[in-house]
Enzyme design. Structure first.
Site, PDB file in Angstrom:
ATOM      1  CE1 TYR A  25      -3.016   3.164   1.052  1.00 39.27           C
ATOM      2  CE2 TYR A  25      -1.638   3.283   3.013  1.00 39.27           C
ATOM      3  CZ  TYR A  25      -2.587   3.832   2.184  1.00 39.27           C
ATOM      4  OH  TYR A  25      -3.113   5.069   2.471  1.00 39.27           O
ATOM      5  CB  SER A 107      -3.376  11.419   6.731  1.00 43.64           C
ATOM      6  OG  SER A 107      -4.482  10.970   5.980  1.00 43.64           O
ATOM      7  CD  GLN A 128      -4.877  14.887   3.903  1.00 37.62           C
ATOM      8  OE1 GLN A 128      -4.837  13.944   4.682  1.00 37.62           O
ATOM      9  NE2 GLN A 128      -5.772  14.966   2.923  1.00 37.62           N
ATOM     10  CE1 TYR A 130      -6.912  13.146   0.171  1.00 37.30           C
ATOM     11  CE2 TYR A 130      -6.901  11.630   2.018  1.00 37.30           C
ATOM     12  CZ  TYR A 130      -6.350  12.083   0.839  1.00 37.30           C
ATOM     13  OH  TYR A 130      -5.242  11.467   0.323  1.00 37.30           O
ATOM     14  CB  THR A 156      -5.245  16.528  -0.142  1.00 32.52           C
ATOM     15  OG1 THR A 156      -4.238  16.487   0.874  1.00 32.52           O
ATOM     16  CG2 THR A 156      -4.826  15.655  -1.305  1.00 32.52           C
ATOM     17  NE  ARG A 165      -2.812   2.888  -3.314  1.00 31.62           N
ATOM     18  CZ  ARG A 165      -3.613   3.855  -2.844  1.00 31.62           C
ATOM     19  NH1 ARG A 165      -3.626   5.045  -3.401  1.00 31.62           N
ATOM     20  NH2 ARG A 165      -4.385   3.627  -1.814  1.00 31.62           N
ATOM     21  CE  LYS A 252       0.461  15.863   0.152  1.00 33.45           C
ATOM     22  NZ  LYS A 252      -0.316  14.825  -0.530  1.00 33.45           N
ATOM     23  CG  HIS A 276      -1.779  11.776  -3.721  1.00 32.97           C
ATOM     24  ND1 HIS A 276      -2.729  12.659  -3.285  1.00 32.97           N
ATOM     25  CD2 HIS A 276      -1.824  10.742  -2.840  1.00 32.97           C
ATOM     26  CE1 HIS A 276      -3.328  12.180  -2.200  1.00 32.97           C
ATOM     27  NE2 HIS A 276      -2.789  11.016  -1.909  1.00 32.97           N
ATOM     28  NE  ARG A 279      -0.346   6.530  -2.132  1.00 29.85           N
ATOM     29  CZ  ARG A 279      -0.087   5.309  -1.675  1.00 29.85           C
ATOM     30  NH1 ARG A 279       1.018   4.702  -2.029  1.00 29.85           N
ATOM     31  NH2 ARG A 279      -0.917   4.700  -0.858  1.00 29.85           N
TER      32      ARG A 279
HETATM   33  C1  LIG Z   1       1.024   5.221   1.938  1.00 31.28           C
HETATM   34  C2  LIG Z   1       0.673   6.610   1.528  1.00 31.28           C
HETATM   35  C3  LIG Z   1      -0.478   7.199   2.005  1.00 31.28           C
HETATM   36  C4  LIG Z   1      -0.797   8.508   1.665  1.00 31.28           C
HETATM   37  N1  LIG Z   1      -1.893   9.111   2.202  1.00 31.28           N
HETATM   38  C5  LIG Z   1      -2.138  10.408   1.953  1.00 31.28           C
HETATM   39  C6  LIG Z   1      -3.194  11.080   2.609  1.00 31.28           C
HETATM   40  O1  LIG Z   1      -3.911  10.507   3.414  1.00 31.28           O
HETATM   41  N2  LIG Z   1      -3.390  12.386   2.295  1.00 31.28           N
HETATM   42  C7  LIG Z   1      -2.607  13.057   1.402  1.00 31.28           C
HETATM   43  O2  LIG Z   1      -2.814  14.243   1.156  1.00 31.28           O
HETATM   44  N3  LIG Z   1      -1.587  12.448   0.777  1.00 31.28           N
HETATM   45  C8  LIG Z   1      -1.333  11.147   1.044  1.00 31.28           C
HETATM   46  N4  LIG Z   1      -0.280  10.532   0.440  1.00 31.28           N
HETATM   47  C9  LIG Z   1       0.630  11.302  -0.429  1.00 31.28           C
HETATM   48  C10 LIG Z   1       1.775  11.902   0.400  1.00 31.28           C
HETATM   49  O3  LIG Z   1       1.305  12.888   1.278  1.00 31.28           O
HETATM   50  C11 LIG Z   1       2.847  12.533  -0.507  1.00 31.28           C
HETATM   51  O4  LIG Z   1       2.248  13.433  -1.399  1.00 31.28           O
HETATM   52  C12 LIG Z   1       3.635  11.479  -1.274  1.00 31.28           C
HETATM   53  O5  LIG Z   1       3.863  10.341  -0.495  1.00 31.28           O
HETATM   54  C13 LIG Z   1       4.960  12.049  -1.730  1.00 31.28           C
HETATM   55  O6  LIG Z   1       5.667  11.130  -2.492  1.00 31.28           O
HETATM   56  P1  LIG Z   1       6.835  10.203  -1.894  1.00 31.28           P
HETATM   57  O7  LIG Z   1       6.140   9.100  -1.161  1.00 31.28           O
HETATM   58  O8  LIG Z   1       7.505   9.711  -3.120  1.00 31.28           O
HETATM   59  O9  LIG Z   1       7.683  11.036  -0.992  1.00 31.28           O
HETATM   60  C14 LIG Z   1       0.042   9.213   0.766  1.00 31.28           C
HETATM   61  C15 LIG Z   1       1.190   8.610   0.264  1.00 31.28           C
HETATM   62  C16 LIG Z   1       1.518   7.325   0.642  1.00 31.28           C
HETATM   63  C17 LIG Z   1       2.787   6.713   0.108  1.00 31.28           C
END
Ligand SMILES: Cc1cc2nc3c(=O)[nH]c(=O)nc-3n(C[C@H](O)[C@H](O)[C@H](O)COP(=O)(O)O)c2cc1C
Length: 378
Positions: A25, A107, A128, A130, A156, A165, A252, A276, A279
């Site tokens: 994940y 988050s 953060q 949503y 976000t 995913r 963001k 993100h 993702r």
């Molecule tokens: C496991 C996971 C969960 C995430 N959950 C959130 C989230 O709940 N809210 C959000 O704004 N971004 C979320 N993100 C995005 C991260 O805040 C961030 O933008 C991203 O991980 C940056 O890329 P990097 O993992 O390559 O550093 C998530 C990323 C990952 C890897």
């Protein structure tokens, strides 16, 4: 932790320690993972300019983010289900960040709630948001973040619908994990993880459980969450949220200059150039390729933060050189958390800080404010 010399070491250890569904994940991206890979590939392509015989004895990685002093230009990004990488993961990560002198962002989809974290750490953290269809619930979350004295609200804006995913579907990812035979075997082989989760405060979405009317059991909570991301979200909602939130607002998830120009007019204090972490929109440009044009267009009106792909101090240097005030770290610290709880997050931050420090020395730079495009090879 001393033998963990780079973020990849933490990643490998996390892969061994964390059950597959939660490791994947964190590790994976959406669809064919093209944008996930582009984030890394484009960062790695940027060459740093080696300079010699500059006096760098007095250098410092210190700077400020939104006016607050920080030990290095880094903050921990919001991570959903962080507390499934290690029990109480949000509290431990926040403590590690605060001890290292950098911001932590909680988050909406965390396991520990806003109140759990606020009650367990020494200083304010970011929250953060949503935006869910249930605007009453959103208003409540904003009020809870304000009551917990969160120092910034990170809205976000790149998740109106969820990028798929594949691995999460194949692994049957649920929170808490469904007790299928495969999961039971996985968990049985990860005793350190299982113990940390058993000792943790919570095993479901802490900010939602008990706050959503009529949703008591976990399966209906999961259903509620999946149906709650709001495809109708628009700039009008940003205005509404800016009106409700008394403090600093950060937007963001921007990789387009036109969007950045609109964001700059909302009164937000900062925006995060981010896809993100690869993702969401697969096929989107890498985050680093989008950064320079956005920094040029709006960098004088609000602070530019950057994430997606940062795995080293060299990456932080590259992003700051291209106009970022600071970077957010996502997976880099999540791997640390999975590898070793709070000590692992501390190690992840330390690795990046030390790499940045040495990179500054070898590029002939003494302070973060000196880092600009001149440290890059054109
Ligand atoms: C496991 C996971 C969960 C995430 N959950 C959130 C989230 O709940 N809210 C959000 O704004 N971004 C979320 N993100 C995005 C991260 O805040 C961030 O933008 C991203 O991980 C940056 O890329 P990097 O993992 O390559 O550093 C998530 C990323 C990952 C890897």
């Amino acid at each position: 932790m001393r033998t963990m010399t780079c973020i990849e070491d933490l990643r490998r250890t996390a892969r061994r320690r964390v059950p597959r569904q939660f490791f994947e994940y964190a590790d994976g991206g959406s669809y064919a993972e093209e944008t996930l890979h582009a984030n890394r590939a484009d960062l790695e392509r940027i060459r740093l300019r080696q300079r010699i015989l500059v006096n760098v004895a007095g250098r410092s990685t210190k700077t400020t983010i939104l006016g607050e002093p920080v030990a290095l230009p880094l903050a921990l990004a919001p991570i959903g289900l962080c507390g499934m990488q290690h029990g109480d993961g949000e509290i431990l990560s926040c403590r590690a960040a605060q001890e290292a002198g950098i911001p932590f962002c909680l988050s909406t989809m965390s396991i520990c709630s806003i109140e759990d974290v606020a009650g367990a750490v020494a200083k304010p953290f970011w929250f953060q948001l949503y935006v869910m269809k249930d605007r009453g619930f959103v208003r409540g979350l904003i009020e809870r973040a304000a009551a917990a004295k969160c120092s910034a609200l990170v809205l976000t804006v790149d998740l109106q619908v969820l990028g798929q995913r594949h691995r999460d579907i194949k692994n049957g990812l649920t929170v808490p994990p469904e007790m299928r035979i495969r999961n039971i075997i996985e968990i049985a082989t990860k005793p350190t993880w299982a113990l940390s989760i058993a000792r943790g405060k919570r095993r479901t979405f802490g900010n939602l459980a008990g706050h959503v009317r009529g949703m008591q059991d976990v399966s209906s909570l999961a259903q509620w969450t999946n149906g709650q991301f709001d495809a109708s979200l628009s700039w009008k909602d940003v205005e509404w949220i800016a009106g409700l939130w008394p403090g600093k607002l950060i937007l963001k998830g921007i990789v387009d200059v036109e969007d950045a120009r609109i964001a700059a007019k909302t009164g937000a204090a900062a925006l995060v150039v981010s896809n993100h972490g690869g993702r969401q929109l697969d096929g989107a440009p890498s985050s680093i390729s989008a950064l320079p044009a956005i920094a040029d267009a709006v960098g004088s009106s609000l602070e530019i933060l950057f994430d997606s792909g940062v795995r080293s101090g060299q990456d932080v240097m590259r992003a700051v050189a291209l106009g970022a005030r600071a970077c957010l770290s996502g997976r880099a610290f999540v791997y640390g958390l999975g590898a070793g709880g709070q000590a692992g997050v501390t190690r992840a931050i330390e690795i990046i800080r030390n790499e940045l420090d040495v990179t500054m020395a070898l590029t002939g730079v003494n302070s973060v404010k000196e880092i600009d495009r001149s440290v890059l090879v054109n």
